[in-house]
Design a protein around this motif. Structure first.
Motif, PDB file in Angstrom:
ATOM      1  N   GLU A  32       0.042  16.515  -6.006  1.00 37.47           N
ATOM      2  CA  GLU A  32       0.285  15.172  -5.483  1.00 37.47           C
ATOM      3  C   GLU A  32       0.703  14.258  -6.610  1.00 37.47           C
ATOM      4  O   GLU A  32       0.077  14.242  -7.664  1.00 37.47           O
ATOM      5  N   TYR A  51       0.829  -1.206   0.000  1.00 33.59           N
ATOM      6  CA  TYR A  51       0.000   0.000   0.000  1.00 33.59           C
ATOM      7  C   TYR A  51       0.865   1.258   0.000  1.00 33.59           C
ATOM      8  O   TYR A  51       2.011   1.244   0.449  1.00 33.59           O
ATOM      9  N   ALA A  64      -8.905   1.580   7.547  1.00 35.34           N
ATOM     10  CA  ALA A  64     -10.083   1.013   6.881  1.00 35.34           C
ATOM     11  C   ALA A  64      -9.721   0.311   5.579  1.00 35.34           C
ATOM     12  O   ALA A  64     -10.469  -0.532   5.097  1.00 35.34           O
ATOM     13  N   THR A  65      -8.561   0.633   5.015  1.00 37.77           N
ATOM     14  CA  THR A  65      -8.178   0.002   3.746  1.00 37.77           C
ATOM     15  C   THR A  65      -7.475  -1.341   3.958  1.00 37.77           C
ATOM     16  O   THR A  65      -7.262  -2.079   3.017  1.00 37.77           O
ATOM     17  N   HIS A  66      -7.088  -1.640   5.192  1.00 38.94           N
ATOM     18  CA  HIS A  66      -6.344  -2.877   5.441  1.00 38.94           C
ATOM     19  C   HIS A  66      -7.268  -4.083   5.286  1.00 38.94           C
ATOM     20  O   HIS A  66      -8.438  -4.024   5.630  1.00 38.94           O
ATOM     21  N   ARG A  67      -6.696  -5.157   4.803  1.00 34.15           N
ATOM     22  CA  ARG A  67      -7.560  -6.284   4.454  1.00 34.15           C
ATOM     23  C   ARG A  67      -6.768  -7.584   4.522  1.00 34.15           C
ATOM     24  O   ARG A  67      -5.637  -7.637   4.072  1.00 34.15           O
ATOM     25  N   HIS A  78      -4.293   4.490   6.887  1.00 31.27           N
ATOM     26  CA  HIS A  78      -5.746   4.527   6.777  1.00 31.27           C
ATOM     27  C   HIS A  78      -6.259   3.103   7.000  1.00 31.27           C
ATOM     28  O   HIS A  78      -6.411   2.313   6.066  1.00 31.27           O
ATOM     29  N   ASN A 131      -4.364  18.081  -5.054  1.00 30.92           N
ATOM     30  CA  ASN A 131      -5.219  17.663  -3.954  1.00 30.92           C
ATOM     31  C   ASN A 131      -6.232  18.766  -3.669  1.00 30.92           C
ATOM     32  O   ASN A 131      -5.843  19.890  -3.338  1.00 30.92           O
ATOM     33  N   PRO A 132      -7.541  18.477  -3.797  1.00 28.81           N
ATOM     34  CA  PRO A 132      -8.535  19.533  -3.661  1.00 28.81           C
ATOM     35  C   PRO A 132      -8.583  20.103  -2.247  1.00 28.81           C
ATOM     36  O   PRO A 132      -9.039  21.224  -2.046  1.00 28.81           O
ATOM     37  N   THR A 133      -8.140  19.350  -1.266  1.00 28.42           N
ATOM     38  CA  THR A 133      -8.199  19.818   0.108  1.00 28.42           C
ATOM     39  C   THR A 133      -7.037  20.752   0.437  1.00 28.42           C
ATOM     40  O   THR A 133      -7.220  21.828   0.981  1.00 28.42           O
ATOM     41  N   ASP A 168      -2.332   5.023   2.639  1.00 29.13           N
ATOM     42  CA  ASP A 168      -3.242   3.912   2.913  1.00 29.13           C
ATOM     43  C   ASP A 168      -2.777   3.063   4.089  1.00 29.13           C
ATOM     44  O   ASP A 168      -3.591   2.469   4.789  1.00 29.13           O
TER      45      ASP A 168
END
Ligand SMILES: [Zn+2]
Lengths: 166, 719
Positions: free
Chosen positions: B360, B112, B121-124, B119, B353-355, B116
């Motif tokens: 990026e 990753y 939530a992306t771990h699997r 992050h 990056n919009p934020t 990620d």
């Protein structure tokens, strides 16, 4: 900027997208239309007419009432009252605080020790759906999960006026 | 004059099979054909035919003179990625049955991007190679000293094997705790399994961890064993088909396969999993070979490809080895040439990056595609290549020698809309900023790696290759004082060239865990005896492998190595030892001293901690047999002035805020000895070499460019 179809977002909401696709979505920038489209999908699925301002969790939404009030509402239509008050205080609660009650859901020795930790399950008085579970030491105050600043979210993040009654 | 083919290197990728054929003068040709997954030998033959047409030859004419053939391919890896391997059963120590479902946490996010990894939530979890229903635990226990503390419950083994066979497994793997210390229980499991199979009248292969991978670290050992049985061994048939095809075409050489440790092995090698991980190491082996040929000790190998930037160090003529690499989200117990890979290449997507409203890069990329400038690819985010095109560094009419026409105007429009406008810049400053950001990030990686090994750039020569290497090498090395910066003119094909440079070499590792000094120390001569015994056993394995290829022991050059650490620390270091048989205490002291020096160089002298003693964790033996390697081109030197026909013209290039007129050269027509002053752009079909304004490039007799600061006429005596 990514863009998704309503179909894709519906499948996302229902957990029907394959993980590989969800992973790409999570790793990309947020699509600007996402909030709006998700709101529309939620709105189309609830049986009541009030406008959803913000989804609050599984089955729960903050909605705009005709008189301008913002209340927490279940899919079934049950209303928990003003969103600034903890909706759990108006929910049914089942507390598992004995060995026997914990043994109903956990194999022996794999659940918590009730002297240290109890499990509180919150249910909707309207449809009896389990809405939330918290695991806290006995005597711990009811957890207030989320009190959003709806006005700031709409104006400063989404960049648009917060919906009001006409 | 007819060509006499000498070396064949095959790279069978997922979609295309590339063939690289070198003649005795170092001239080479490259062929391409579609990979044929059901029988790869067809693609190999087609690809060779495609290459040889450049010499006006047929495979049947060229193959008989070839004396060395190397194969690398992605078939095994794909088998693993697509989970299309064998139906296996697994027997483990009771209590370990859920290993594949629990994994190590790291496997849920391997590969990753950094963001990620953070992050969660992306771990699997990975889908296990063997489902829980075909994993059996048997009670037994061997402790870390190799002592039996719970005997093997043999009746459980009988039952486990019976049940697995009833489930129609195609092979059974056995991985018991600490079996590398004492294989007695695994050997017993095999005996029982053989009995059960005989009784049932079925035969399936057995894979024992203690036999194939007798190394510490339980989980990677299990992974390696499974990858071997699941994906590698089933691919042996493909290799045999390739060999048969070669013979059919008149070839009289044995195909060898690139392995993770940097050598090539025969297709009858006992272990094939090491060949599964060999992807990007070709270039590093080529770097080592160049270093030998040019008499350079330390090299930083940098490979700028479409999707990644790979870098590796060669120190004192040797590459570094890491012992638990990962592939396809599995950590393995295999020695792998250490390569750091960063997800940044010329195909990397550029976005704002919009934020944060900042540029990026990636982490995703267009892969083999080019960018928005190639309309057929239908991409909507620009890539680094698009930026290079806008700046005038790339020639829109000469990409891949003109095979692909690039639309510069489209690149300008897309970069303007998606990058420049949101940032409030003009399109050229935006593209220039992107390229500088890209090159700076690569430069930081290079510096971190060199400093991290305890060296400074001045100790190293930087070698740059890969399709995008020559274009960005100037930017990536700017301000760094490398001893030299070299760019082979065959940079785009350097990895294939590197594969052809690999030795015929087997390597065996065994965990020994021998303490020297400190608590629990052994008598130094006991350590020596045990280490000698481990080396001797590994030597024997090497000998028996070469025997299969009909190579007698006296032709094998053995080298011995250890991995060693301070007692109580976690990371061990690998280095060659002067001897493979310790006969006196001084020789053991010498090994300790070598370790101390290496540790002091990599970490810090003050971090040395000999108080608790040392641990020799692993004994290693490599055995090498010399093979034919490609010759480097060797052309007579001409003067510094490039010939007129090499000068293709000039082009306006936007360079750091200014438009500068660049001289454009045809790489093939530049002569050895010529010096090209920056700003120059040297074009070849597969690559573009940029000489920055304050630098110059000199081509040597081997057709390797040397990039250096422009020589000031007042200090010319210093060069
Ligand atoms: Zn309800």
């Amino acid at each position: 900027m990514p863009k998704y179809t309503r179909e894709t977002l519906k499948n996302l909401l229902d957990g029907k997208l394959p993980f590989s696709e969800v992973k790409v979505m999570m790793s990309s920038f947020k699509d600007p239309e996402r909030f709006e489209m998700m709101l529309e999908i939620h709105q189309s699925r609830v049986p009541w007419p009030e406008k959803i301002l913000l989804p609050l969790g599984l089955h729960l939404y903050i909605v705009l009432k005709e008189n301008g009030d913002r209340v927490v509402k279940c899919d079934c239509g049950y209303e928990f009252g003003d969103y600034r008050k903890n909706w759990k205080l108006n929910a049914l609660v089942y507390v598992r605080d004995t060995e026997e009650k914990i043994a109903e859901i956990y194999p022996k020795l794999m659940g918590p020790d009730p002297r240290w930790m109890e499990i509180r399950e919150y249910y909707c008085p309207g449809c009896s759906t389990q809405l939330e579970v918290e695991s806290v030491p006995p005597g711990y105050p009811v957890i207030f999960d989320f009190k959003p600043d709806i006005d700031a979210f709409y104006e400063k993040w989404l960049g648009k006026p917060v919906p009001t009654v006409e | 004059m007819p060509h006499k083919a000498k070396i064949l290197a095959i790279d069978a990728g997922g979609t295309m099979t590339d063939t690289f054929i070198i003649d005795e003068k170092g001239e080479f040709i490259v062929g391409k054909a579609q990979t044929t997954p059901h029988d790869e030998s067809i693609g190999v033959a087609n690809s060779s035919r495609d290459a040889l047409k450049y010499w006006g030859m047929l495979p049947e004419e060229a193959f008989p003179t070839i004396i060395s053939g190397i194969y690398s391919g992605t078939a095994m890896l794909n088998r693993l990625l697509e989970r299309k391997g064998k139906r296996l059963g697994l027997i483990v120590t009771a209590g370990q049955e859920d290993y594949l479902r629990l994994e190590r946490g790291i496997q849920t996010y391997l590969g990753y991007s950094y963001s990620d990894r953070l992050h969660v939530a992306t771990h699997r979890h990975n889908e296990p190679l063997i489902p829980r229903e075909r994993i059996r635990g048997v009670r037994e226990r061997i402790d870390l000293f190799g002592d039996v503390i719970i005997p093997l419950y043999e009746d459980e083994v009988f039952q486990a094997v019976e049940e697995l066979l009833d489930q129609e497994v195609e092979g059974i793997c056995v991985n018991l705790l600490y079996s590398y210390r004492n294989p007695i229980h695994e050997v017993k499991v095999r005996e029982i399994a053989e009995k059960v199979m005989e009784k049932k009248g079925v035969q399936v292969p057995l894979f024992l961890a203690s036999e194939l991978y007798p190394v510490r670290r339980d989980f990677p050992r299990l992974n390696t064993l499974l990858v071997e049985a699941y994906a590698a061994e089933p691919s042996r048939g493909q290799l045999e088909r390739v060999q048969n095809k070669v013979n059919e075409l008149g070839g009289r050489f044995n195909i060898r396969v690139m392995a993770s440790h940097g050598g090539t092995i025969g297709i009858d090698a006992k272990k094939l999993a090491p060949t599964l991980v060999s992807g990007p190491i070709g270039g590093v082996i080529g770097g080592k070979y160049l270093a030998e040929k040019l008499g350079i000790k330390n090299v930083v190998c940098t490979d700028i490809g479409g999707t990644s930037f790979d870098l590796a160090l060669i120190t004192d003529g040797e590459f570094h080895i890491k012992s638990t690499p990962d592939i396809a989200r599995f950590i393995l117990n295999l020695p792998l040439v250490q390569i750091d890979s960063v997800g940044a290449g010329t195909g990397t997507f550029v976005r704002v990056n919009p934020t944060s409203n900042r540029i990026e890069l990636g982490p995703d990329s267009a892969g083999y595609r080019i960018g928005v400038s190639n309309e057929q690819e239908n991409l909507d985010a620009p890539t680094i290549s698009d930026c290079n095109l806008v700046l005038g560094l790339l020639n829109p009419d000469f990409f891949l020698g003109g095979d692909i026409k690039l639309n510069k105007q489209r690149a300008i429009e897309v970069i303007d809309e998606k990058i420049a406008k949101p940032l409030g810049l003009n399109v050229y400053d935006a593209a220039s900023g992107v390229v500088r950001l890209f090159e700076d990030s690569l430069k930081n990686q290079v510096v971190a790696m060199v400093l991290g090994k305890g060296y400074a750039p001045v100790n190293y020569t930087l070698l740059c290759y890969g399709g995008g290497g020559p274009l960005h090498v100037g930017g990536c090395t700017e301000g760094l004082d490398f001893e030299d910066v070299i760019i082979p003119t065959w940079a785009a094909g350097f990895s294939a060239f590197g594969c052809a440079c690999a030795d015929f070499e087997y390597r065996y590792d065994r965990t020994v865990d021998l303490p020297i000094g400190g608590i629990g120390q052994l008598d130094p001569m006991t350590v020596s005896v045990l280490l000698n015994a481990a080396w001797a056993e590994l030597r024997q394995k090497v000998i028996s492998q070469f025997e299969k290829s009909g190579i007698p022991e006296d032709q094998i050059k053995f080298r011995h190595a250890v991995r060693m650490q301070y007692q109580g620390q976690l990371n061990d270091l690998e280095f060659y030892t002067r001897t493979g048989e310790i006969t006196k205490k001084e020789e053991l002291d010498e090994i300790v001293e070598e370790f101390e020096n290496l540790y002091g160089r990599i970490y810090a002298r003050s971090a040395k901690s000999p108080e608790l003693g040392y641990l020799v964790t692993t004994a290693i033996v490599t055995g090498t047999v010399p093979v034919e390697k490609p010759d480097l081109p060797n052309e007579p030197l001409a003067g510094p002035e490039p010939p007129a026909e090499a000068h293709k013209g000039t082009r306006e290039v936007y360079w750091r805020g200014n438009w500068i007129t660049a001289d454009i050269y045809d790489m093939e027509k530049v002569k050895p000895g010529n010096v090209l002053k920056g700003l120059s752009i040297v074009e070849a079909p597969a690559t573009t070499f940029v000489v920055p304004p304050d630098q110059e490039a000199c081509l040597d007799q081997y057709r390797i460019f040397h990039l250096r600061k422009k020589v000031n006429k007042f200090d010319i005596g210093g060069i």
